[in-house]
Structures are given as C-alpha cells and as structure tokens.
Design a protein around this motif. Structure first.
Motif, PDB file in Angstrom:
ATOM      1  N   VAL A 130     -50.719  23.611 -48.150  1.00 20.23           N
ATOM      2  CA  VAL A 130     -51.595  23.940 -47.028  1.00 20.23           C
ATOM      3  C   VAL A 130     -52.536  25.085 -47.378  1.00 20.23           C
ATOM      4  CG1 VAL A 130     -51.790  24.569 -44.590  1.00 20.23           C
ATOM      5  CG2 VAL A 130     -49.902  23.105 -45.341  1.00 20.23           C
ATOM      6  N   VAL A 188     -53.035  25.717 -38.387  1.00 18.05           N
ATOM      7  CA  VAL A 188     -51.779  25.166 -38.902  1.00 18.05           C
ATOM      8  C   VAL A 188     -50.630  26.118 -38.599  1.00 18.05           C
ATOM      9  CG1 VAL A 188     -50.511  24.467 -40.966  1.00 18.05           C
ATOM     10  CG2 VAL A 188     -52.905  23.830 -40.720  1.00 18.05           C
ATOM     11  N   HIS A 219     -51.175  17.887 -40.651  1.00 18.85           N
ATOM     12  CA  HIS A 219     -51.430  19.223 -41.187  1.00 18.85           C
ATOM     13  C   HIS A 219     -51.251  19.280 -42.696  1.00 18.85           C
ATOM     14  CE1 HIS A 219     -50.363  20.013 -36.896  1.00 18.85           C
ATOM     15  NE2 HIS A 219     -51.459  20.748 -37.001  1.00 18.85           N
ATOM     16  N   MET A 249     -46.107  21.109 -35.826  1.00 10.73           N
ATOM     17  CA  MET A 249     -46.617  20.768 -37.144  1.00 10.73           C
ATOM     18  C   MET A 249     -46.225  19.335 -37.494  1.00 10.73           C
ATOM     19  SD  MET A 249     -46.300  22.984 -40.628  1.00 10.73           S
ATOM     20  CE  MET A 249     -47.296  22.615 -42.062  1.00 10.73           C
ATOM     21  N   HIS A 308     -57.587  21.571 -46.638  1.00 12.72           N
ATOM     22  CA  HIS A 308     -57.990  22.828 -46.008  1.00 12.72           C
ATOM     23  C   HIS A 308     -58.626  23.791 -47.009  1.00 12.72           C
ATOM     24  CE1 HIS A 308     -56.060  21.783 -42.216  1.00 12.72           C
ATOM     25  NE2 HIS A 308     -54.996  21.415 -42.902  1.00 12.72           N
TER      26      HIS A 308
END
Length: 329
Positions: A235, A263, A276, A272, A281
């Motif tokens: 992430v 997130v 996600h 979540m 990202h």
C-alpha cells in the motif's frame, strides 16, 4: 519512524531501474549467483528472467479446477520449485517441475485443510516453514488489527504440524543467519515478531521486534550482512530497515498522502478490503511486496509487487545475506 542515518541516503522511487516485462503478479522474487531471477507467476507457476533479459515460464497444470496461484515460491537444489498456493478457496504447498508436473506436498495439517497459503521457506537444516495468513473467508475479513488467526507450519523429519498460531495476518518469514530465531511479519498486526527455534523445531514464545505505525503494512522480509532486517510495506510502497534493536528507518516510499490516509482510515474503521490492495497508490512503484538481494555483490534490491508487470530494482546501501538458493541453477 526515524529517517535514515546520515551515511545511508534515502532512495528515490523515480530512480528505480526496471527488470523483466509482461510479468504476472510477481509477488515473490528469488535471485541467484548466476544472475537468474525467479518470480511468482499468477498464470500458474514461475517466470525465470535470464541474465540476458530473456524470459522462460514454467507453468503447471490445474489444481481443483484452478491454476496454481503462487504467492511465495522457493527454488530447490534439483531445479524444481515449491509453490505456496493462494487458491480462491483452498491452499497448500505444491512441488512444480520445470516440465509442468505438479505434485502436492502439503494440503492438510493437524486435521485442517490448509486455507489459501502465503509463503514457503526451506532452511539450512532441510526443514520447511510455511505461513497461512488467516482462516477467514473471504480473506479480506482478516484485514483487521483485531483479527489474529494466522499460523506457521513446520515440516521436518517428524512430519507437518502447526508450531505458532494466533498471528495477525502471517506473511513472509525467515530463519536468521544464526539459525536461532524464526522472524515473521504480521501484516495487519503491524509488527515484526520472532520465535526462538528449539532443537526439536518447536518455537518459543512470540517476541515483538518492531511495531509499525500508520501506513505501514509489513509484507516482505529479508536480512542483510549486518544482521539488520528489511521490510517491504504494501500500500505505502515503503522499504524499511529494522535494526536488531527494533529501530526503524524508511529508505524508500512512494505513496500519495491523501490516498494513504484514506486507506489508513478504512483500516482503523475495519472497512479495509481488496480494493485497497488492488489500486495503485504510488507514482512509480506498484504495491511492492517483497525484496530479494542479488547482483554480483548482493547489493541490488529486486522488489516484487502485487500490481506491476515488471520488477523495480534499486541499489541497496548494504549487501544482503546469500539466500539458501544462491548457488542453485
């Protein structure tokens, strides 16, 4: 979380080189002395990137009507592979030959059908360490800090058995350079843990080596020649060095702050989900998930990822330990 010491400059994601093309979810990466790279291939096996840049795919037949979904992979001395199968409903560890033959190695343990299986690690004593992240169905129900039902399986001369349980989304593991401890990333427990390995393979009590804060979800795990640890965070696309004393420094990050905050909020509110993890990202990196030290001096870092079709490579500030498969072909 601390910044790197003055003698270790922060790495730039924009400066990362690229290795391989058309890869399929190369979550796990292995490097060898000969310069070969082996990547998990979501089409059903392993892709090999040769030193000259050409690629060969080793794909196996279906399991329960589904192609192998390799998360963690391991390279054995005879050239075959071990595959931790992240199936839609089931898991297990399978042996994959380069001609496509697939044989089950472990599908049940202690009376339990293995759920989707995350990682497999051979050690220097011929044992196998296997991680299962969660018993939840679907697995996204385990993306919570209050769920801890992951576990570790050991296979040795005595057979297979669960040796650690109640972990917060068990991910990559490693046996340290001295063979004394098993280190384990707990992704949604947000910690690096370790267990003393007893002579019979059983494990001591869990010890917390490092806890991670907002935006860090530890996934990949490697050790360098100084004995320190390297963590990849999904992430946030963070590469974090963790000292043996637990001190942390971020060497690399590629995340949009607003999206990362969103997130984090979803995680804290128990909302979540796969969306996600399946959305990019970062500006350059594509949800990095693992690190392999390679190159002639073991100072090239190859970053596995969940969403990219190539591997980002960075020059590491320190050499990695040679992995067990370093001299395998």
């Amino acid at each position: 979380m601390s910044t790197p010491p003055p003698d270790i400059p922060r790495l730039s994601p924009a400066g990362a080189a690229r290795t391989g093309t058309g890869l399929h979810r190369p979550e796990c990466v292995l490097a060898t002395r000969a310069g070969d790279l082996y990547c998990a291939d979501w089409r059903g096996g392993v892709t090999r990137i040769h030193p000259d840049g050409t690629q060969t795919a080793y794909l196996g037949h279906e399991i329960d009507g589904e192609v192998l979904k390799p998360n963690g992979i391991a390279l054995r001395a005879d050239g075959s592979f071990l595959i931790a199968h992240l199936g839609a409903q089931t898991g297990g560890v399978f042996a994959l030959e380069r001609d496509g033959r697939v044989q089950p190695l472990l599908r049940t343990v202690d009376g339990l059908d293995l759920p989707p299986t995350n990682f497999v690690l051979p050690d220097a004593r011929g044992r196998l360490w296997i991680t299962v992240s969660t018993r939840q169905t679907p697995r996204a129900l385990g993306y919570r800090h209050d769920v801890a039902d992951g576990f570790v399986v050991l296979i040795d001369a005595r057979g297979a058995r669960i040796v650690a349980d109640g972990l917060g989304y068990t991910n990559e593991c490693l046996v340290d350079r001295d063979g004394a401890f098993l280190y384990v990333n707990e992704t949604f427990g947000r910690r690096l843990s370790r267990f003393a390995i007893r002579p019979d393979g059983s494990l001591g009590a869990r010890e917390t080596v490092a806890r991670f804060g907002a935006g860090t979800f530890p996934d990949g795990l490697a050790q360098d020649v100084d004995g320190d640890f390297w963590i990849t965070s999904i992430v946030s696309n963070r590469l974090i060095r963790v000292g043996r004393d637990g001190a942390q420094s971020v060497l690399l990050e590629d995340a949009d702050p607003a999206r990362l905050d969103a997130v984090e909020d979803a995680f804290q509110q128990h909302r979540m989900g796969r969306e996600h993890l399946d959305t990019v990202h970062g500006h350059t990196l594509r949800n990095i998930s693992s690190l392999a030290f390679g190159g002639p001096d073991l100072r090239t870092g190859y970053l596995g990822c969940l969403l990219g079709d190539t591997l980002a490579t960075v020059r590491m500030p320190v050499a990695g330990l040679p992995p067990l498969h370093w001299n395998h072909a």
